[in-house]
Scaffold this active site. Structure first.
Site, PDB file in Angstrom:
ATOM      1  CG  HIS A 259      22.092   8.367  40.830  1.00 36.75           C
ATOM      2  ND1 HIS A 259      22.211   9.664  41.335  1.00 36.75           N
ATOM      3  CD2 HIS A 259      22.651   7.719  41.889  1.00 36.75           C
ATOM      4  CE1 HIS A 259      22.512   9.660  42.427  1.00 36.75           C
ATOM      5  NE2 HIS A 259      22.863   8.227  42.857  1.00 36.75           N
ATOM      6  CD  GLU A 317      24.133   0.438  45.648  1.00 34.46           C
ATOM      7  OE1 GLU A 317      25.408  -0.107  45.825  1.00 34.46           O
ATOM      8  OE2 GLU A 317      23.561   0.896  46.651  1.00 34.46           O
TER       9      GLU A 317
HETATM   10  N1  ACO Z   1      15.132   0.180  35.289  1.00 29.28           N
HETATM   11  C1  ACO Z   1      13.986   0.321  34.558  1.00 29.28           C
HETATM   12  N2  ACO Z   1      13.360   1.572  34.812  1.00 29.28           N
HETATM   13  C2  ACO Z   1      13.899   2.670  35.533  1.00 29.28           C
HETATM   14  C3  ACO Z   1      14.901   2.338  36.232  1.00 29.28           C
HETATM   15  C4  ACO Z   1      15.620   1.022  36.325  1.00 29.28           C
HETATM   16  N3  ACO Z   1      16.725   0.830  36.921  1.00 29.28           N
HETATM   17  N4  ACO Z   1      15.256   3.557  37.110  1.00 29.28           N
HETATM   18  C5  ACO Z   1      14.299   4.233  36.753  1.00 29.28           C
HETATM   19  N5  ACO Z   1      13.144   3.888  35.768  1.00 29.28           N
HETATM   20  C6  ACO Z   1      12.186   4.554  35.186  1.00 29.28           C
HETATM   21  C7  ACO Z   1      11.260   4.477  36.254  1.00 29.28           C
HETATM   22  O1  ACO Z   1      10.225   3.328  35.938  1.00 29.28           O
HETATM   23  C8  ACO Z   1      10.685   5.844  35.657  1.00 29.28           C
HETATM   24  O2  ACO Z   1       9.671   5.638  34.451  1.00 29.28           O
HETATM   25  P1  ACO Z   1       8.251   6.179  34.686  1.00 29.28           P
HETATM   26  O3  ACO Z   1       8.406   7.585  34.675  1.00 29.28           O
HETATM   27  O4  ACO Z   1       7.428   5.466  33.551  1.00 29.28           O
HETATM   28  O5  ACO Z   1       7.467   5.775  35.847  1.00 29.28           O
HETATM   29  C9  ACO Z   1      11.780   6.714  35.232  1.00 29.28           C
HETATM   30  O6  ACO Z   1      12.557   5.877  34.928  1.00 29.28           O
HETATM   31  C10 ACO Z   1      11.980   7.715  36.391  1.00 29.28           C
HETATM   32  O7  ACO Z   1      12.271   7.031  37.479  1.00 29.28           O
HETATM   33  P2  ACO Z   1      12.138   7.609  39.086  1.00 29.28           P
HETATM   34  O8  ACO Z   1      11.754   6.451  39.931  1.00 29.28           O
HETATM   35  O9  ACO Z   1      11.488   8.754  38.881  1.00 29.28           O
HETATM   36  O10 ACO Z   1      13.608   8.046  39.280  1.00 29.28           O
HETATM   37  P3  ACO Z   1      14.292   8.345  40.599  1.00 29.28           P
HETATM   38  O11 ACO Z   1      15.122   9.376  40.457  1.00 29.28           O
HETATM   39  O12 ACO Z   1      13.037   8.759  41.689  1.00 29.28           O
HETATM   40  O13 ACO Z   1      14.847   7.086  41.159  1.00 29.28           O
HETATM   41  C11 ACO Z   1      16.392   5.346  41.497  1.00 29.28           C
HETATM   42  C12 ACO Z   1      16.240   6.805  41.065  1.00 29.28           C
HETATM   43  C13 ACO Z   1      15.757   5.201  42.525  1.00 29.28           C
HETATM   44  C14 ACO Z   1      17.958   4.943  41.726  1.00 29.28           C
HETATM   45  C15 ACO Z   1      15.824   4.455  40.145  1.00 29.28           C
HETATM   46  O14 ACO Z   1      16.685   4.634  39.075  1.00 29.28           O
HETATM   47  C16 ACO Z   1      15.950   2.874  40.534  1.00 29.28           C
HETATM   48  O15 ACO Z   1      14.785   2.419  41.141  1.00 29.28           O
HETATM   49  N6  ACO Z   1      16.918   2.178  40.184  1.00 29.28           N
HETATM   50  C17 ACO Z   1      16.794   0.895  40.457  1.00 29.28           C
HETATM   51  C18 ACO Z   1      17.455   0.725  41.826  1.00 29.28           C
HETATM   52  C19 ACO Z   1      19.030   0.987  41.934  1.00 29.28           C
HETATM   53  O16 ACO Z   1      19.792   0.651  41.505  1.00 29.28           O
HETATM   54  N7  ACO Z   1      19.049   1.582  43.126  1.00 29.28           N
HETATM   55  C20 ACO Z   1      20.441   2.248  43.688  1.00 29.28           C
HETATM   56  C21 ACO Z   1      20.546   3.558  43.366  1.00 29.28           C
HETATM   57  S1  ACO Z   1      22.405   4.064  43.816  1.00 29.28           S
HETATM   58  C22 ACO Z   1      22.221   4.466  45.507  1.00 29.28           C
HETATM   59  O17 ACO Z   1      21.186   4.852  46.253  1.00 29.28           O
HETATM   60  C23 ACO Z   1      23.444   4.348  46.099  1.00 29.28           C
END
Ligand code: ACO
Length: 391
Positions: A259, A317
């Protein structure tokens, strides 16, 4: 002074004051309208939650009664919107696209020669979205739409319009807990879109149409469908470790984890896992719920090894998928059902924005060329390079 520092994704930037909800990402706390989410979600009806957001207080019994009557009066669709939904279903349009089309046309049939207060549009949008989703779904399933029932509350009526069956009280309670849990959540992407549209003194229908488009994406509201697919696949294969390793080794994200704001387990995941546990226990299907809990624990531990510097915990989610699957919401409607709830937050934010407005106008940092020379069109050479005119 102009701040030219780049804040990708607007991370860490506050752009509005709100009384609607507050998130503490370090402690994993969410307050909605002054109530910790744990206290509101299982006690309120959805109508009470929306009243709370629109009025900054809980309604009296008489106020709640008249608020529910008002909402009930806005449930029906115009014939034209029904036709749009029928066509969308016939063309296999995705539920969120159909919802966007339905919402965009939601003021058809409203007498626009009479000035209508934004608050009335707010209530109309909250009321009509479940009917749009259910009508689309009925057509999509080859069935006739089911007229809304005045004697049912918001959550029960949504279930009724989807299935044409008397709603099961346990399913209504489960759905209502979900609707209350996700009704508002600070300045998430779709709420920011709604406030940005409102800030140009545009209207609520436009704001909610834009918000639906934003919610659709897999990084925001589009995650629970893929979460369910993942869980059912692994439940069947019986190999959670294999799945986790393969997914993370492939550089893919595990849906339902991570998140932008929370560095702990999302407090909404805790509320929804409690609701799901009760629901599955009542339904006598503990096996699936036990599997889900076990998978969550393994996933969090694998993610900690995978990204030791970034806490990646369960987000809303994950248990949304589990709870909505249990209460019988079709997988294709998970994100649209998120909109059924979140519209309450969107419209309340729009009204807040209207009451204290300044047009949203951030900066961008220009990284393009500045010294190109103009080449007449018949002298330009075909190339894939965007710098063609300078070469
Ligand atoms: N699985 C594996 N790796 C992850 C995940 C995940 N679920 N989430 C983040 N990471 C990693 C990214 O690959 C990134 O790694 P890097 O630095 O080597 O590139 C690091 O963690 C940071 O991730 P960001 O994308 O910078 O985090 P951000 O705050 O932008 O994104 C988000 C948050 C979009 C929710 C992300 O965690 C994600 O894509 N999760 C999976 C999708 C999901 O569950 N979405 C629902 C969110 S809840 C809602 O909106 C109601």
């Amino acid at each position: 002074m102009v701040d030219r520092e780049l804040h990708r994704g607007l991370e860490g930037i506050a752009v509005a004051e709100t009384r609607l909800s507050s998130i503490d990402g370090e402690r994993g706390e969410l307050v909605i309208g002054g109530f910790p989410v744990e206290g509101l979600a299982t006690r309120a009806t959805y109508e009470e939650s929306v009243f709370l957001l629109l009025n900054d207080r809980l309604p009296t019994a008489a106020e709640l009664d008249s608020f529910c009557t008002e909402l009930t009066g806005y449930r029906t669709l115009s014939e034209e919107v029904e036709q749009v939904l029928r066509r969308a279903a016939r063309e296999n349009v995705d539920a969120m696209d159909a919802l966007r089309m339905g919402v965009a046309a939601a003021n058809l049939g409203v007498d626009t020669t009479e000035p209508t207060e934004a608050r009335e549009y707010a209530k109309r949008l909250v009321s009509v979205i479940p009917t749009i989703v259910a009508t689309y779904w009925r057509y999509r399933s080859g069935d006739a739409p089911v007229e809304p029932r005045e004697d049912l509350g918001h959550a029960a009526n949504y279930l009724y319009m989807l299935s044409d069956d008397e709603p099961d009280p346990a399913a209504v309670r489960g759905l209502e807990t979900y609707l209350n849990t996700v009704v508002d959540h600070g300045l998430n992407a779709s709420t920011f879109v709604a406030r940005s549209i409102t800030s140009s003194e545009s209207d609520l229908v436009s704001a909610v149409t834009g918000a639906v488009g934003s919610l659709k994406g897999p990084l925001h509201g589009g995650a629970p469908g893929p979460v369910l697919e993942m869980l059912l696949t692994v439940y069947e294969s019986g190999d959670p470790e294999g799945y986790l390793q393969e997914t993370l080794d492939a550089g893919e994200r595990l849906m339902g984890f991570g998140h932008r704001v929370y560095r702990t387990r999302d407090p909404r995941a805790t509320v929804l896992s409690g609701a799901a546990e009760r629901f599955y226990a009542d339904a006598g299907d503990e096996a699936f719920f036990d599997f889900v809990e076990g998978f969550e624990a393994r996933a969090v531990s694998r993610l900690a090894e995978h990204k030791p510097d970034r806490p990646l915990e369960t987000n809303v989610e994950f248990y949304t998928a589990v709870l909505l699957y249990g209460v019988g919401i079709p997988r294709e409607l998970f994100t649209a059902t998120f909109a059924v709830s979140r519209v309450g937050g969107w419209v309340a934010h729009c009204l807040e924005q209207m009451a204290d407005n300044r047009i949203v106008r951030p900066l961008s940092v220009y990284v393009g060329d500045r010294d190109r020379t103009w080449t007449p069109v018949d002298e330009r050479e075909a190339t894939n390079s965007p710098k063609a005119s300078t070469e």
